[in-house]
Each structure stands twice: as structure tokens, then as C-alpha cells.
Design a protein around this motif. Structure first.
Motif, PDB file in Angstrom:
ATOM      1  N   TYR A 160     -18.234 -36.101 -24.943  1.00 40.49           N
ATOM      2  CA  TYR A 160     -18.328 -35.786 -23.516  1.00 40.49           C
ATOM      3  C   TYR A 160     -17.212 -34.832 -23.103  1.00 40.49           C
ATOM      4  O   TYR A 160     -17.446 -33.841 -22.400  1.00 40.49           O
ATOM      5  CB  TYR A 160     -18.260 -37.077 -22.695  1.00 40.49           C
ATOM      6  CG  TYR A 160     -18.175 -36.847 -21.207  1.00 40.49           C
ATOM      7  CD1 TYR A 160     -19.312 -36.540 -20.466  1.00 40.49           C
ATOM      8  CD2 TYR A 160     -16.950 -36.915 -20.542  1.00 40.49           C
ATOM      9  CE1 TYR A 160     -19.236 -36.323 -19.101  1.00 40.49           C
ATOM     10  CE2 TYR A 160     -16.870 -36.703 -19.177  1.00 40.49           C
ATOM     11  CZ  TYR A 160     -18.012 -36.403 -18.456  1.00 40.49           C
ATOM     12  OH  TYR A 160     -17.927 -36.165 -17.104  1.00 40.49           O
ATOM     13  N   GLY A 161     -16.000 -35.128 -23.546  1.00 32.66           N
ATOM     14  CA  GLY A 161     -14.869 -34.264 -23.189  1.00 32.66           C
ATOM     15  C   GLY A 161     -15.023 -32.854 -23.722  1.00 32.66           C
ATOM     16  O   GLY A 161     -14.687 -31.879 -23.034  1.00 32.66           O
ATOM     17  N   ALA A 162     -15.556 -32.725 -24.957  1.00 34.89           N
ATOM     18  CA  ALA A 162     -15.709 -31.398 -25.572  1.00 34.89           C
ATOM     19  C   ALA A 162     -16.595 -30.480 -24.729  1.00 34.89           C
ATOM     20  O   ALA A 162     -16.374 -29.264 -24.682  1.00 34.89           O
ATOM     21  CB  ALA A 162     -16.280 -31.539 -26.978  1.00 34.89           C
ATOM     22  N   LEU A 164      -8.701 -35.960 -25.376  1.00 37.33           N
ATOM     23  CA  LEU A 164      -8.599 -35.361 -26.711  1.00 37.33           C
ATOM     24  C   LEU A 164      -9.844 -34.543 -27.044  1.00 37.33           C
ATOM     25  O   LEU A 164      -9.756 -33.529 -27.737  1.00 37.33           O
ATOM     26  CB  LEU A 164      -8.377 -36.453 -27.765  1.00 37.33           C
ATOM     27  CG  LEU A 164      -7.020 -37.175 -27.694  1.00 37.33           C
ATOM     28  CD1 LEU A 164      -6.962 -38.312 -28.702  1.00 37.33           C
ATOM     29  CD2 LEU A 164      -5.876 -36.194 -27.940  1.00 37.33           C
ATOM     30  N   GLY A 165     -11.011 -34.974 -26.543  1.00 36.99           N
ATOM     31  CA  GLY A 165     -12.242 -34.208 -26.753  1.00 36.99           C
ATOM     32  C   GLY A 165     -12.175 -32.852 -26.073  1.00 36.99           C
ATOM     33  O   GLY A 165     -12.613 -31.836 -26.626  1.00 36.99           O
ATOM     34  N   ARG A 166     -11.600 -32.815 -24.873  1.00 32.68           N
ATOM     35  CA  ARG A 166     -11.470 -31.546 -24.144  1.00 32.68           C
ATOM     36  C   ARG A 166     -10.492 -30.603 -24.853  1.00 32.68           C
ATOM     37  O   ARG A 166     -10.783 -29.419 -25.027  1.00 32.68           O
ATOM     38  CB  ARG A 166     -11.006 -31.823 -22.712  1.00 32.68           C
ATOM     39  CG  ARG A 166     -12.039 -32.581 -21.899  1.00 32.68           C
ATOM     40  CD  ARG A 166     -11.554 -32.899 -20.493  1.00 32.68           C
ATOM     41  NE  ARG A 166     -12.530 -33.755 -19.810  1.00 32.68           N
ATOM     42  CZ  ARG A 166     -12.820 -33.685 -18.531  1.00 32.68           C
ATOM     43  NH1 ARG A 166     -12.231 -32.796 -17.765  1.00 32.68           N
ATOM     44  NH2 ARG A 166     -13.705 -34.497 -17.984  1.00 32.68           N
ATOM     45  N   VAL A 167      -9.355 -31.155 -25.260  1.00 34.31           N
ATOM     46  CA  VAL A 167      -8.365 -30.334 -25.951  1.00 34.31           C
ATOM     47  C   VAL A 167      -8.890 -29.885 -27.310  1.00 34.31           C
ATOM     48  O   VAL A 167      -8.808 -28.713 -27.677  1.00 34.31           O
ATOM     49  CB  VAL A 167      -7.036 -31.119 -26.110  1.00 34.31           C
ATOM     50  CG1 VAL A 167      -6.053 -30.343 -26.958  1.00 34.31           C
ATOM     51  CG2 VAL A 167      -6.429 -31.420 -24.740  1.00 34.31           C
ATOM     52  N   GLY A 202      -9.843 -25.876 -22.551  1.00 34.20           N
ATOM     53  CA  GLY A 202      -9.759 -27.229 -23.088  1.00 34.20           C
ATOM     54  C   GLY A 202      -8.527 -27.969 -22.611  1.00 34.20           C
ATOM     55  O   GLY A 202      -8.594 -29.134 -22.211  1.00 34.20           O
ATOM     56  N   ILE A 203      -7.384 -27.304 -22.628  1.00 35.55           N
ATOM     57  CA  ILE A 203      -6.137 -27.947 -22.215  1.00 35.55           C
ATOM     58  C   ILE A 203      -6.154 -28.251 -20.713  1.00 35.55           C
ATOM     59  O   ILE A 203      -5.797 -29.354 -20.283  1.00 35.55           O
ATOM     60  CB  ILE A 203      -4.926 -27.058 -22.594  1.00 35.55           C
ATOM     61  CG1 ILE A 203      -4.745 -27.040 -24.125  1.00 35.55           C
ATOM     62  CG2 ILE A 203      -3.659 -27.548 -21.914  1.00 35.55           C
ATOM     63  CD1 ILE A 203      -3.828 -25.950 -24.633  1.00 35.55           C
ATOM     64  N   LEU A 204      -6.595 -27.295 -19.901  1.00 42.13           N
ATOM     65  CA  LEU A 204      -6.622 -27.511 -18.447  1.00 42.13           C
ATOM     66  C   LEU A 204      -7.586 -28.630 -18.064  1.00 42.13           C
ATOM     67  O   LEU A 204      -7.251 -29.513 -17.259  1.00 42.13           O
ATOM     68  CB  LEU A 204      -7.003 -26.212 -17.725  1.00 42.13           C
ATOM     69  CG  LEU A 204      -5.953 -25.099 -17.731  1.00 42.13           C
ATOM     70  CD1 LEU A 204      -6.489 -23.852 -17.043  1.00 42.13           C
ATOM     71  CD2 LEU A 204      -4.659 -25.553 -17.058  1.00 42.13           C
ATOM     72  N   LYS A 205      -8.793 -28.614 -18.615  1.00 44.70           N
ATOM     73  CA  LYS A 205      -9.764 -29.669 -18.306  1.00 44.70           C
ATOM     74  C   LYS A 205      -9.295 -31.008 -18.861  1.00 44.70           C
ATOM     75  O   LYS A 205      -9.585 -32.069 -18.289  1.00 44.70           O
ATOM     76  CB  LYS A 205     -11.133 -29.309 -18.876  1.00 44.70           C
ATOM     77  CG  LYS A 205     -11.801 -28.104 -18.217  1.00 44.70           C
ATOM     78  CD  LYS A 205     -12.082 -28.323 -16.747  1.00 44.70           C
ATOM     79  CE  LYS A 205     -13.164 -29.346 -16.507  1.00 44.70           C
ATOM     80  NZ  LYS A 205     -13.418 -29.550 -15.049  1.00 44.70           N
ATOM     81  N   GLY A 206      -8.565 -30.956 -19.987  1.00 38.83           N
ATOM     82  CA  GLY A 206      -8.030 -32.187 -20.557  1.00 38.83           C
ATOM     83  C   GLY A 206      -7.045 -32.858 -19.626  1.00 38.83           C
ATOM     84  O   GLY A 206      -7.101 -34.075 -19.401  1.00 38.83           O
ATOM     85  N   ALA A 216     -14.704 -28.328 -22.261  1.00 43.33           N
ATOM     86  CA  ALA A 216     -13.885 -27.234 -22.796  1.00 43.33           C
ATOM     87  C   ALA A 216     -14.760 -26.085 -23.261  1.00 43.33           C
ATOM     88  O   ALA A 216     -14.412 -24.916 -23.104  1.00 43.33           O
ATOM     89  CB  ALA A 216     -13.036 -27.749 -23.958  1.00 43.33           C
ATOM     90  N   ILE A 217     -15.913 -26.408 -23.835  1.00 46.49           N
ATOM     91  CA  ILE A 217     -16.767 -25.396 -24.472  1.00 46.49           C
ATOM     92  C   ILE A 217     -17.596 -24.634 -23.444  1.00 46.49           C
ATOM     93  O   ILE A 217     -17.689 -23.404 -23.481  1.00 46.49           O
ATOM     94  CB  ILE A 217     -17.686 -26.066 -25.521  1.00 46.49           C
ATOM     95  CG1 ILE A 217     -16.842 -26.711 -26.628  1.00 46.49           C
ATOM     96  CG2 ILE A 217     -18.656 -25.048 -26.117  1.00 46.49           C
ATOM     97  CD1 ILE A 217     -17.604 -27.710 -27.475  1.00 46.49           C
ATOM     98  N   VAL A 218     -18.213 -25.362 -22.504  1.00 51.98           N
ATOM     99  CA  VAL A 218     -19.164 -24.733 -21.566  1.00 51.98           C
ATOM    100  C   VAL A 218     -18.507 -23.673 -20.680  1.00 51.98           C
ATOM    101  O   VAL A 218     -19.017 -22.544 -20.578  1.00 51.98           O
ATOM    102  CB  VAL A 218     -19.887 -25.808 -20.722  1.00 51.98           C
ATOM    103  CG1 VAL A 218     -20.614 -25.179 -19.534  1.00 51.98           C
ATOM    104  CG2 VAL A 218     -20.877 -26.573 -21.589  1.00 51.98           C
ATOM    105  N   PRO A 219     -17.364 -23.951 -19.992  1.00 54.58           N
ATOM    106  CA  PRO A 219     -16.767 -22.889 -19.163  1.00 54.58           C
ATOM    107  C   PRO A 219     -16.378 -21.655 -19.973  1.00 54.58           C
ATOM    108  O   PRO A 219     -16.562 -20.520 -19.517  1.00 54.58           O
ATOM    109  CB  PRO A 219     -15.537 -23.563 -18.560  1.00 54.58           C
ATOM    110  CG  PRO A 219     -15.820 -25.028 -18.607  1.00 54.58           C
ATOM    111  CD  PRO A 219     -16.607 -25.221 -19.866  1.00 54.58           C
ATOM    112  N   ALA A 220     -15.835 -21.868 -21.184  1.00 55.92           N
ATOM    113  CA  ALA A 220     -15.444 -20.728 -22.018  1.00 55.92           C
ATOM    114  C   ALA A 220     -16.657 -19.908 -22.431  1.00 55.92           C
ATOM    115  O   ALA A 220     -16.649 -18.673 -22.369  1.00 55.92           O
ATOM    116  CB  ALA A 220     -14.686 -21.224 -23.254  1.00 55.92           C
TER     117      ALA A 220
END
Length: 594
Positions: free
Chosen positions: A466-468, A409-412, A149-153, A471-475
Motif C-alpha cells: 500500500y505504501g509503495a 517503509l513501503g513508501r520509502v 517516496g521519502i516525503l509521502k513516507g 511513492a510510485i504513482v506521483p513520480a
């Protein structure tokens, strides 16, 4: 004394938090695709392109951003520094050549060749993403959500960061932005490429890791709020160059602050603490390595033989029942009473190759859920200017800036909250994806209705949702299909983004917008043609030859409702994936809770 200092410097160089911070810095300049909107007017003006020609360059940019098969494959063959170097060279050659053409230092190439240059330049970004994610996911195997999440953010925020740096430099020649995009990221990557690598991070777990992640999250929130404030201020007020310098210096300080974590861990703690942590912490990798092949076969047999009601039991009781069944099978196999069949291919949670993953329903559930969810979000991002204009907003830059921050913020936040779900409840991570997709469905409804303030709420909900996803899919993919071929799996899943954008934005949204614009233009002409010649052969003379423009919420009403429906379907696909993977997550994370 010198020996101790050397030991601590070595500990600093091999600290997994240093790798993570270096990856953040690379990601902070890796999202060069987000700056294309600022590059395109310069290219259009210098080369006398029309909008259709420019849109072809945009498609080449999107393809370069998403086609990462080569990056994924090379990250498995080359050391990660080698993959980063290839990406830096692609970035430098692609955008550097474009800069030479735009400034007249190189001959003008045909449009197809320009598309290739943009593709090559932007494709360098996939190497940066892959190397950063692969190294950090391997170094933080039990904290994949926050790390991704942090890296993609930061990748999503890089457009705002690069724009602020360009504002500071204040070149009179606008083409200098292309030069900065070509040279800047390449210089940062070359400077940091030997730091980005796996360093046996699973052996560096400390009780203070939770506080370290909290500190990084705090910096992320502060950085997002700061950039939002600076962008709005620079948009509305004529800011002096001295103030811009101060703003940029503060931005650099916020980016540098996270390095205090590896410094503190390496120079303030006693080296012996590392050894204590080694003993206290469970090491699943070593436990797995110690298993015999027969044990693995027996375990796969247990998965086939156990009754379904076992999965419904509490975690402690479930593990006890599975252990009893495994013991019986081991005894029966030793006595020759049963013949244990050989396992064919890996089970979920183990290491898959891309070809092995492609025949699994779980991968396609993730892919199509991502295609519908992120594809609908990208449609909004691509059409945000027209959407805001159709609802009567003159300043579209505010919404572009806002959705960039909400995306970050959605990614983080997506990484943070999905980690709570798996860590505290051992529940499948895709449930967080289903929630984000339902949030996006509501956001699309706000855009469709066009209520007062709907643009602000819709931008917030779509940006976060969209941002979330990213973060979720790669993990989730790394948990279900392993870390060994993570680069190839991740780059395959990113293909869902341009596929969704091509169908939803390129076909559905544009067709509906043009149809509504034609209707309005027709009605407008009917009202303004004098009645005595209406319907005569002269009526065509009164048609105004100007671009079709649609006004009102009707322009994107049908598109937004279709996108909302797609998000609901995506949520259902995610829930199916949750149902299918309950056992996998219980096995991965349930053991750490009991």
C-alpha cells in the motif's frame, strides 16, 4: 570575509536540499488524518455521539484528506507559500473550532456542521502535500522516485510522531490533543512556508547527491525502527515521564539530522564547484527550451513514422535509427517533399493540463490500478481492529502501529527501488507498482486463511504494498504528464483512495462481515434456547440485544479473497501501462545511460 559568508548563507537559503529537508519537516506533521482514531473517542464522549454519527465524521475526514482539487488549482495560481498559508488557516479554523466545541467554549453545532469543520480542517493537509511534492519534484526532476517516496513516507509516519509529542506533553485533558492538531501543524507550516519553493534544482546536481540520498534513507530506516521500538515499549510497559522526554528528544534529533546536508554543501564546498558542476552536467531543460517549434513537430512526426521494430533495438542503436529518420524528415520537409502535420496536444513525457490528461488512456490505467490496489489496502487499514479481533488477538494496537511503520517503509522503499528500475534500466516505473500489487495479493490471501502468525505477515505485505503506491504513482504521473500541472494531476489521482475505500470497505467488507456475524449469532441463539420452547413465540425473548460480532477467519475470508483478486487485476492494468510506456521511459532515461 563578510562577503564570502554572505555568499554562502545565500547559497544555503537557495539550496534545493534545504527545501527538501523543510518539506520533510512539514510532512512530519501533515498527516493529521492518521490521528483521527485518537481524536474520535474524545469527540464521541463529549458530544454524546453514537458509532454511526462518528463514522460520518470519519467519512468527512477521508474526503477532506483526498479532495485536493482546490489545493492543486491554487498551487498553480498562488506562490507555494500562499497555498501553504491557506492550508494552515484551514487546519487551524477547522480543528480549532472543533476543540472550542468539545471543551464547551463554543455552542454545539449540528452533525452536518461538524462534518464540514472536520472536512475543512483535514483538507489543509492536501495543501501541505501538494506544495511539498510540487516544489521538490521540480527541484529534483531526475530523482523523483526517492523524493516522492521519502516525503509521502514522512506523511504516513506523522501520526506516530504527533502521538509521541502529545504523550510528552501529558495533558490531563484529552481534548488537548485536538488543540495540538489544530495549532501544531499550522505553526510549523507558517515557520517554513517561505523556504518551500522551486530553486532551479536541476542546476544544483552534484556527484555527492547519491551519498546524500543514502544518508536520508539511513535516517528514515533508523527513525522507523526507533518509533516501532518506542511504540511497542510504551504499549507493553508503564514508562516514566522522564523516559518519555528522553524518547521525544531523540525523535527530534533524528528529524533535525538531515539539515546537515544543505549545511555541508553550502559551507564546506567552495562556491566555484557549483560552476564546475553547471558545465559538466547535461541540462535537459535548456536543451528543450532551445528547440524550435519545427523541431518539436518533426520529432512528433518521427514517433508516428518510425517502424515498430525500432523500439525493440538496444538503446544506442535505437537513438541512432531515430536520429537518421528525423534527419530525413527534416530534409524532406525543407525541400517540400513532405508536408509535416501540426501536432495536436502534447505527447507523453511533455507537460499536460488536467483536461488534456483526462482523455488519455494512460491516466485512467493509473487511476483504476491505484483504485483497486490502494483501495484494497485501505480496506485492511480501516478494518484492522476487527480483523485482528476475529482471529483472536486482544491487543489490536500492535497491528495498527506495525502497519503504520510498514506503510512508511513501503513508501520509502517504493521510491528507492522504482528509481533503480528507471535509472539503471530505463524501464517503466509502473512495473514496480505491478510488483507491489502482486505482493498485496499474497498478503490478502494470508488474511483470508487466518493461519497462525498470518496477521503479522499479512500486515507486513499489505503495509509495504500500500505504501509503495504513494511513492510510485506521483513520480510516474510526473514523468508521463509533466511537471507544469503536477499539483492538479496528483490531487485528481488521490481521489482513487476514498473511492476504493467507499466501495471495498463501506460496501463489500462491512456487508460480508455483518452477514457472517448474523449467521454466528443465529447459531449461537439456537444452541442456547431451551429445546421445549425453541421455535415458539417466546424464543425471541432469548435474543441478546448486543452488537453483532464475528469470530474466526470466515469473517474476512471472502472479503480478503475478493481484495486479492482486485490486486491481481490492478497488477494486470499496471503491466498494460508498462507495455504502453516503454518508449517514453527509453526516451527520458535511455539517453542518460548511453
Amino acid at each position: 570575509m563578510m562577503g564570502k559568508l554572505k555568499e554562502r548563507i545565500q547559497a544555503f537559503v537557495n539550496n534545493r536540499w534545504l527545501v527538501f529537508v523543510a518539506a520533510i519537516w512539514i510532512q512530519s506533521c501533515a498527516g493529521i488524518g492518521y490521528v483521527f482514531g485518537s481524536l474520535s473517542p474524545v469527540i464521541k464522549r463529549s458530544l454524546n455521539y453514537n458509532q454511526r454519527q462518528l463514522s460520518k465524521l470519519g467519512v468527512a475526514k477521508d474526503l477532506g484528506d483526498s479532495v485536493g482539487f482546490l489545493a492543486g488549482s491554487l498551487s498553480e495560481i498562488l506562490p507555494l507559500w500562499g497555498a501553504l498559508l491557506v492550508g494552515a488557516l484551514q487546519n487551524l479554523i477547522g480543528y480549532g473550532w472543533v476543540w472550542l466545541i468539545v471543551t464547551g467554549r463554543a455552542p454545539v453545532l449540528p452533525l452536518w456542521a461538524m462534518c464540514i469543520l472536520i472536512f475543512v480542517g483535514n483538507n489543509g493537509e492536501t495543501y501541505f502535500n501538494t506544495a511539498a511534492l510540487v516544489s521538490c519534484v521540480q527541484n529534483f526532476p531526475k530523482s523523483r522516485g526517492p523524493v516522492v517516496g521519502i516525503l509521502k513516507g514522512f506523511a504516513g509516519l506523522s501520526g506516530a510522531i504527533l502521538t509521541q509529542i502529545y504523550t510528552l506533553i501529558n495533558f490531563p485533558d484529552q481534548a488537548a490533543l485536538i488543540f495540538m492538531v489544530a495549532v501544531g501543524p499550522a505553526m510549523v507550516v507558517v515557520a517554513l512556508m517561505f523556504i518551500i519553493r522551486p530553486v532551479g534544482g536541476h542546476r544544483q546536481v552534484r556527484p555527492s547527491d547519491g551519498l546524500s540520498f543514502t544518508f536520508i534513507y539511513s535516517v528514515c530506516l533508523l527513525l522507523a525502527a526507533y518509533l516501532m521500538g518506542v511504540m511497542l515499549l510504551e504499549d507493553f510497559v508503564d514508562v516514566s515521564h522522564t523516559l518519555i522526554i528522553i524518547f521525544t528528544v531523540i525523535l527530534f534529533l533524528l528529524l533535525v539530522v538531515p539539515v546537515v546536508i544543505p549545511v555541508k554543501l553550502s559551507f564546506s564546498d567552495e562556491p566555484k564547484d557549483l560552476a564546475v558542476e553547471e558545465v559538466l552536467l547535461p541540462k535537459p531543460e535548456q536543451q528543450e527550451a532551445g528547440k524550435s517549434e519545427q523541431d518539436e513537430v518533426i520529432f512528433s512526426e518521427v514517433e508516428d513514422e518510425k517502424p515498430k521494430e525500432v523500439d525493440l533495438l538496444p538503446a544506442s542503436e535505437r537513438h541512432k535509427r531515430i536520429a537518421q529518420l528525423q534527419a530525413k524528415l527534416c530534409q524532406a520537409a525543407a525541400e517540400g517533399a513532405v508536408r509535416v502535420k501540426r501536432r495536436r496536444g502534447p505527447h507523453r513525457g511533455e507537460d499536460f493540463t488536467l483536461m488534456q490528461a483526462l482523455i488519455k488512456a494512460d491516466l485512467w490505467l493509473i487511476f483504476f490500478s491505484l483504485l483497486l490496489g490502494s483501495g484494497s489496502g485501505l480496506t485492511v487499514i480501516d478494518n484492522l481492529g476487527q480483523m485482528s479481533q476475529s482471529l483472536g488477538y486482544d491487543n489490536t494496537h500492535i497491528f495498527v502501529s506495525m502497519i503504520s511503520i510498514w506503510n512508511f517503509l513501503g513508501r520509502v522503499g517504493g521510491g528507492y527501488f522504482s528509481e533503480i528500475i528507471v535509472r539503471d534500466y530505463a524501464y517503466p516505473r509502473p512495473i514496480a507498482m505491478a510488483v507491489s500489487q502482486l505482493v498485496m495479493a499474497v498478503g490478502h490471501v494470508f488474511f483470508a486463511m487466518g493461519w497462525p502468525g498470518a496477521m503479522y505477515i499479512g500486515t507486513l505485505l499489505i503495509g509495504l504494498g500500500y505504501g509503495a503506491h504513494w511513492a510510485i504513482v506521483p513520480a510516474a504521473a510526473s514523468e508521463l504528464f509533466g511537471l507544469k500541472k503536477f499539483g492538479a494531476l496528483y490531487n485528481f489521482l488521490t481521489l482513487a483512495n476514498p473511492a476504493g475505500s467507499l466501495i471495498f470497505s463501506g460496501v463489500i467488507a462491512s456487508s460480508i462481515y455483518d452477514r457472517e456475524a448474523e449467521k454466528q449469532a443465529h447459531q449461537h441463539h439456537q444452541h442456547h434456547i431451551p429445546p421445549q420452547i425453541s421455535g415458539s413465540i417466546f424464543s425471541g425473548m432469548f435474543a441478546v440485544d448486543e452488537p453483532l460480532k464475528c469470530e474466526g477467519s470466515i469473517c474476512f475470508f471472502l472479503t480478503s479473497m475478493i481484495m486479492s483478486g482486485f490486486c491481481i487485476i490492478a497488477g494486470v492494468l499496471s503491466l498494460i501501462l508498462v507495455y504502453r510506456t516503454k518508449t517514453v521511459y527509453a526516451n527520458i532515461y535511455g539517453k542518460s545511460r548511453t
